[in-house]
Design a protein around this motif. Structure first.
Motif, PDB file in Angstrom:
ATOM      1  N   LEU A   2       0.831  -1.205   0.000  1.00 54.33           N
ATOM      2  CA  LEU A   2       0.000   0.000   0.000  1.00 54.33           C
ATOM      3  C   LEU A   2       0.867   1.257   0.000  1.00 54.33           C
ATOM      4  O   LEU A   2       0.551   2.237  -0.691  1.00 54.33           O
ATOM      5  N   LEU A  34     -10.291   1.461   2.029  1.00 51.49           N
ATOM      6  CA  LEU A  34     -10.295   0.121   2.621  1.00 51.49           C
ATOM      7  C   LEU A  34     -11.392  -0.072   3.652  1.00 51.49           C
ATOM      8  O   LEU A  34     -11.681  -1.204   4.052  1.00 51.49           O
ATOM      9  N   LEU A  51      -6.151   5.878   1.232  1.00 47.03           N
ATOM     10  CA  LEU A  51      -5.958   4.454   1.509  1.00 47.03           C
ATOM     11  C   LEU A  51      -6.973   3.912   2.517  1.00 47.03           C
ATOM     12  O   LEU A  51      -7.729   2.981   2.215  1.00 47.03           O
ATOM     13  N   TYR A  92       2.204   1.863  -3.463  1.00 47.68           N
ATOM     14  CA  TYR A  92       1.188   2.550  -4.278  1.00 47.68           C
ATOM     15  C   TYR A  92       1.126   4.031  -3.911  1.00 47.68           C
ATOM     16  O   TYR A  92       1.089   4.907  -4.790  1.00 47.68           O
ATOM     17  N   PRO A 118      -6.407  -0.012  -3.749  1.00 49.22           N
ATOM     18  CA  PRO A 118      -6.275  -0.532  -2.380  1.00 49.22           C
ATOM     19  C   PRO A 118      -7.074  -1.816  -2.149  1.00 49.22           C
ATOM     20  O   PRO A 118      -6.598  -2.740  -1.481  1.00 49.22           O
TER      21      PRO A 118
END
Length: 212
Positions: free
Chosen positions: A28, A62, A58, A31, A86
């Motif tokens: 993550l 999520l 993020l 990214y 994500p």
């Protein structure tokens, strides 16, 4: 070394609060670092601070993970890949189509999918209404695309008969639910807690009346 590695403890804490494994943090952050680097040149998102991105991009993306299973998801107007990337990282069994018509954002998405090795994600450089895959998806989502009726107008054709729209919304959804076109109905509203975000978030689930 990832220049955003200093954010890993905060990300790991947020993942734990969402009941996700801390081991997701490095990918993550990879990214996030790629998004931060491209954002400096291409203005992919108005949020410039990486720590703010961590929470508002993020962790916010999520927060819906518990309602997404090993299904086929089309993320409409995904921008730089939110929430699609994500979710694809967190859910290897999820098949994600990242739908984005903006050329520079689509280029970033292709690079992100390549660099992150996301075999469960693909990029469709197209407007949602032009995606010629009717009934191909179990889920569609759109994080900041439109009101519920507008999302269904451009993307409803992509849903299988049992398919669902998952829409991230604020505290009030009554007006938008009242605007739903014939044949669609509210299935559920789930309250979401986003670690580090002081705002009410809800996941609104819309399905065909026959399936709701």
């Amino acid at each position: 070394m990832n220049p955003l590695r200093h954010l890993q403890p905060e990300l790991e804490s947020g993942l734990a609060a969402l009941d996700l494994p801390r081991t997701l943090a490095p990918r993550l952050l990879d990214y996030l670092a790629l998004l931060d680097r491209w954002n400096q040149a291409y203005n992919l998102t108005a949020i410039r601070d990486p720590r703010e991105m961590l929470v508002k991009h993020l962790l916010d993306s999520l927060a819906m993970h518990a309602h997404v299973h090993d299904e086929r998801l089309a993320d409409l107007g995904t921008g730089p890949g939110l929430p699609g990337i994500p979710l694809a990282i967190a859910k290897p069994g999820l098949q994600v189509a990242l739908v984005e018509s903006n050329g520079k954002k689509a280029r970033f998405l292709r690079e992100a999918v390549r660099q992150l090795g996301l075999g469960n994600a693909r990029v469709l450089e197209s407007r949602a209404e032009a995606v010629a895959e009717p009934g191909a998806f179990d889920l569609i989502t759109a994080r900041a695309l439109d009101r519920l009726a507008g999302i269904l107008a451009v993307g409803g054709h992509l849903l299988a008969p049992h398919g669902r729209l998952l829409a991230m919304k604020g505290p009030r959804v009554d007006e938008e639910v009242a605007e739903l076109p014939p044949g669609w109905a509210l299935s559920a509203v789930h309250t979401l807690i986003v670690p580090g975000l002081d705002a009410e978030r809800h996941l609104v689930v819309i399905a065909r009346e026959s399936a709701a």
